[in-house]
Each structure stands twice: as C-alpha cells, then as structure tokens.
Design a protein around this motif. Structure first.
Motif, short mmCIF file in Angstrom:
data_model
loop_
_atom_site.label_atom_id
_atom_site.label_comp_id
_atom_site.label_asym_id
_atom_site.label_seq_id
_atom_site.Cartn_x
_atom_site.Cartn_y
_atom_site.Cartn_z
N ARG A 46 0.82 -1.22 0.00
CA ARG A 46 0.00 0.00 0.00
C ARG A 46 0.86 1.26 0.00
O ARG A 46 0.42 2.32 -0.46
CB ARG A 46 -0.93 0.00 1.21
CG ARG A 46 -2.00 -1.09 1.16
CD ARG A 46 -2.74 -1.22 2.50
NE ARG A 46 -3.56 -2.42 2.54
CZ ARG A 46 -4.85 -2.48 2.23
NH1 ARG A 46 -5.47 -1.38 1.85
NH2 ARG A 46 -5.51 -3.61 2.29
N SER A 49 1.53 2.12 -3.68
CA SER A 49 0.33 1.85 -4.48
C SER A 49 0.35 2.56 -5.83
O SER A 49 -0.30 2.12 -6.79
CB SER A 49 -0.93 2.24 -3.70
OG SER A 49 -0.91 3.63 -3.40
N GLY A 86 -1.43 -0.50 -5.98
CA GLY A 86 -2.79 -0.36 -5.50
C GLY A 86 -3.72 -1.41 -6.09
O GLY A 86 -4.60 -1.95 -5.40
#
Length: 455
Positions: A46, A49, A86
């Motif tokens: 994350r 991302s 992502g």
C-alpha cells in the motif's frame, strides 16, 4: 481413534509472500497463523500503491492463492495487464486475506516483537528441537503470545530502508533533517505532489525506485515551474542505471531505462556522479548535502531529499533464535552465492527453496524479500516458489520441497515506476536551472562527462 492435531505454522507478514505461504499451508492441511504488523494485509504494498509493476498479472499470483480465490468466486484480472501496487492490493491481496478461507487465520495490527523456543533461551540445547516456538506480539489488547510448530518470517524489509550515508551509516545530521527527507519512492505526481512541486529535489540512488522518482519529478516540472530534479549517484557510471533498454525481455522495465536515458541525454535533470554523501545540514538556503571529500567541499543544496538506496532486514525480534546469516548480505548463507549483487542482476538467480533457506534453528525459515537480506534482486514469483518449497518441507514432503516448479523470464520479474508500459514516455519540459543548485566542486554532468572528484 484420536484425531491428529494439525501442525501450526506462524507466518510473519501478510504481504504477497506471507499470504502465499498461508495458502500453501492450508492446502497441505497445516494451520497457518498470519501476524501482520499493519492494519491491513499488504500494508507495505500500500505504501507504493502508485507504482506500476514491470511484470503482468500472470507473474504476480501464487498458484495456491489463486485456487482459494477461485473457490470464493474471484474474477482473475487480465493476465497481460501490468498492475500498480494499488491494483495488486485491491484485486488480489485484500480479497485473498478477507474473502477466502484465509480470513480466519490473518491477524492484522499484530506486531511480532520476539520469538523463542518455549522454555528455552538461545543457549540451552538439549530437547530444543521438540519445543514449540513461542511468538510474542503486540496488538490493541497489549502484549500477547502464541505457540507454533514452525515459523516463516516473511516480514519483508520495506519499513527498514538504508540510510543516505555512503558507508552504510546514517549521514551525520540525517536524523535531524527527517522532515525534509523521504525514503524509497514517494508519490511525486499524486498525494505528495504539493511537497515537491516547485522545489529543488535531490534523489540519491541508482535503482528502479530512484530513476522512477526522477522520471516523475521531470514530469512534475512540466506543470510545476521551478521543480528541479537532481540525481545523486554514488557510482561513476550513470549508464548502469539505464538497464537493458530494448534488450530487456521485460519490455516495461526496458522502457523505464530507455526513458530515463533520454531524460539524462536531453539534460532534463542535474546530475552528480561519484557523490558519497556523509553530511546533511539544515541551513537557511536549504538542505546542504555534503560528501566530506578530502579533495574539496563538494555539496548540493536542495529543499527535499529522496533516499532510494535500498533496504535491509531487521532481525531484532529473532535474537533468541539460532540463526545464521551471510556476513555481507545478511541473508541465509546458502542463498548468498546465488544473489550477490556484485555478480547477479535481476533474473539471474535460479529458483530455490527450503534447502537454501533453512536455519540452524529447526522449523524456522526466512522467505520473501527478507530472505535476500541487503541484495536488491528479489522477484515476487521467486518468493512464491520459496514458500511452496518451505511448506512442503514443514509438511514432511521432502521430494516436493526439493523439486523446482518455477520458470522465470530471462531477466526476472521486478517492480518499477509509474511509467505506463503501454504508452510512449514524454520527455518534454524545460531544462532545470542546474547551476544554482550544485556546488563549484562538481558541476552538473551528462552521462558522457568524466567523473572526477572536483570536476
């Protein structure tokens, strides 16, 4: 007849490799216990991302994980599409952790702080092998512990970046200048745009994260006048960062190198080669990054610094275990000759598994990016093969543990920048005002200029 208890496997980290390990454990009838320090599975992914991978979906999905997802009604992404970090989370990691049989075994916000053998410190030997592992971790309820028959450490290295200092230590003053320093690959064109727009930004490093960030900074300069990217290169050969370009079997990675080579050739960014950072000082003029060179006071002055010099593993929580590491790379000793960055580039590392990753502490394995220590050449698909072999070894299937079930592209599978592999890269934009940012010791150079200490 008494039912036999399933062996338990504690897995540290719920990233791509950790979740793949859990999927293989379930497939083998083992009980996985996944402990993830972050609030979500794939927490490290994350953080990048915005980064588009060099490899398409067909290389990013583990076989056992795919089966769990398909059993849950998963619609697989287009195999030839190149996902961003992502997309990897949204379309693969999150569904795998939350919508399959793994959901009952993944524990987020659970940071492992120590591992030992139940009833044994590091020194005690007799009976050690038969004792379960004792894993201590922290979550919202405080400090807790659990026991497991085996442990797979797939905690990665993302949250432990290398410092700016060329000698492996933090540069003097680096800690005090943290509010003007970012590590790895900030989202220059997205959520971090306001931080870098119109600023003098130095990027230290020569890997894919560094050149991807520099490409994005040049793009930012097209819409944000005053944005001045400066490349700080420790080595003396800028062309090494350009990669294989058209010869790279992974076209997206090759185009990244080709795009960067064009930007350098066209003078879209300032460049300092042979720049060994030793001191960082906050001044009224900006962040002063100096080399501490014996021949002259060589430095640059910028507003922001991005340190993209790789990562290193953290073994602090394994101090009570008997582990063996290569003295240079901090990886399992048997793996070191296969991944030494002085010898290998991304893609020349042959598949490997339990045999190379086993530790003197029986039942403890290091997998994924962390298994490579300080080497930068880790491939996600290689990590999937690692845990397939490790789980087979834990289950007692020695034949499967020794078997190689992976064929890699000639140049491997890595991850890159926000460059869209399906489109041509734009190199338009105004030339940065380089001379005002670089000291007299080493004026901005092009790739073809000689690299001497004082210019």
């Amino acid at each position: 007849m008494e039912q036999r208890r399933a062996k338990s496997v504690a897995i540290i980290g719920a990233g791509p490799v950790g979740l793949a390990a859990a999927a293989h454990a379930l497939e083998r009838g083992l009980k996985p216990i996944v402990l993830e320090a972050g609030p979500h599975a794939g927490e490290a992914v994350r953080q990048w991302s915005h980064v588009r991978m060099f490899s398409p979906w067909e290389y990013n999905v583990d076989r056992a994980a795919r089966k769990l997802l398909e059993d849950a009604g998963w619609n697989a992404p287009e195999p030839s599409h190149y996902p961003t970090g992502g997309e990897l989370v949204a379309q693969y990691l999150a569904p795998l952790a939350e919508r399959t049989a793994l959901r009952d075994y993944v524990h987020t916000s659970s940071r492992v702080v120590a591992i030992s053998r139940a009833g044994f410190d590091k020194v005690k030997t007799k009976g050690r092998e038969s004792a379960p592992f004792s894993i201590r971790y922290r979550n919202g309820a405080g400090t807790l512990s659990l026991e497991a028959d085996s442990v797979i450490d797939a905690s990665g290295t993302w949250f432990n970046p290398n410092p700016a200092g060329a000698n492996g230590l933090t540069a003097i003053g680096e800690d005090e200048a943290q509010n003007a320093i970012a590590y790895a690959m900030p989202d220059v064109l997205g959520k971090d745009r306001s931080r870098y727009a119109g600023k003098r930004v130095a990027v230290l490093g020569a890997g894919h994260s560094a050149i991807g960030t520099l490409i994005d900074l040049v793009r930012l300069s097209e819409s944000a006048p005053g944005t001045q990217p400066i490349w700080l290169l420790r080595g003396n050969n800028p062309e090494k960062a350009f990669g294989g370009r058209a010869n790279d079997k992974l076209s997206a990675r090759g185009e990244l190198g080709a795009t960067f080579a064009r930007l350098v050739k066209d003078g879209k960014l300032a460049m300092e080669v042979g720049f060994q950072a030793t001191h960082i000082t906050k001044t009224e003029a900006g962040l002063r990054i100096g080399t501490g060179s014996a021949c002259c006071d060589r430095h640059v002055i910028v507003d922001e610094l991005v340190v993209a010099t790789g990562f290193r593993p953290d073994f602090s929580f394994a101090r009570e275990l008997r582990i063996s590491l290569d003295p240079a790379l901090e990886c399992p000793p048997a793996l070191a000759p296969l991944i030494d960055p002085n010898v290998h580039s991304c893609g020349t590392v042959r598949p490997h598994g339990a045999r190379e990753l086993a530790q003197p502490e029986p039942g403890f394995y290091i997998a994924g990016m962390k298994s490579y220590g300080r080497a930068p050449t880790f491939l996600m698909l290689t990590g999937y093969e690692q845990v397939r072999s490790i789980v087979a070894d834990i289950a007692g299937d020695r034949e499967a543990a020794e078997r190689v079930e992976l064929e890699l592209p000639d140049t491997g599978v890595c991850s890159g920048s926000s460059l869209d592999p399906g489109s041509a890269a734009s190199c338009c934009g105004s030339t940065p005002e380089q001379a005002t940012n670089v000291s007299c010791c080493a004026p901005a150079r092009t790739a073809n200029a000689p690299a001497s200490c004082c210019g």
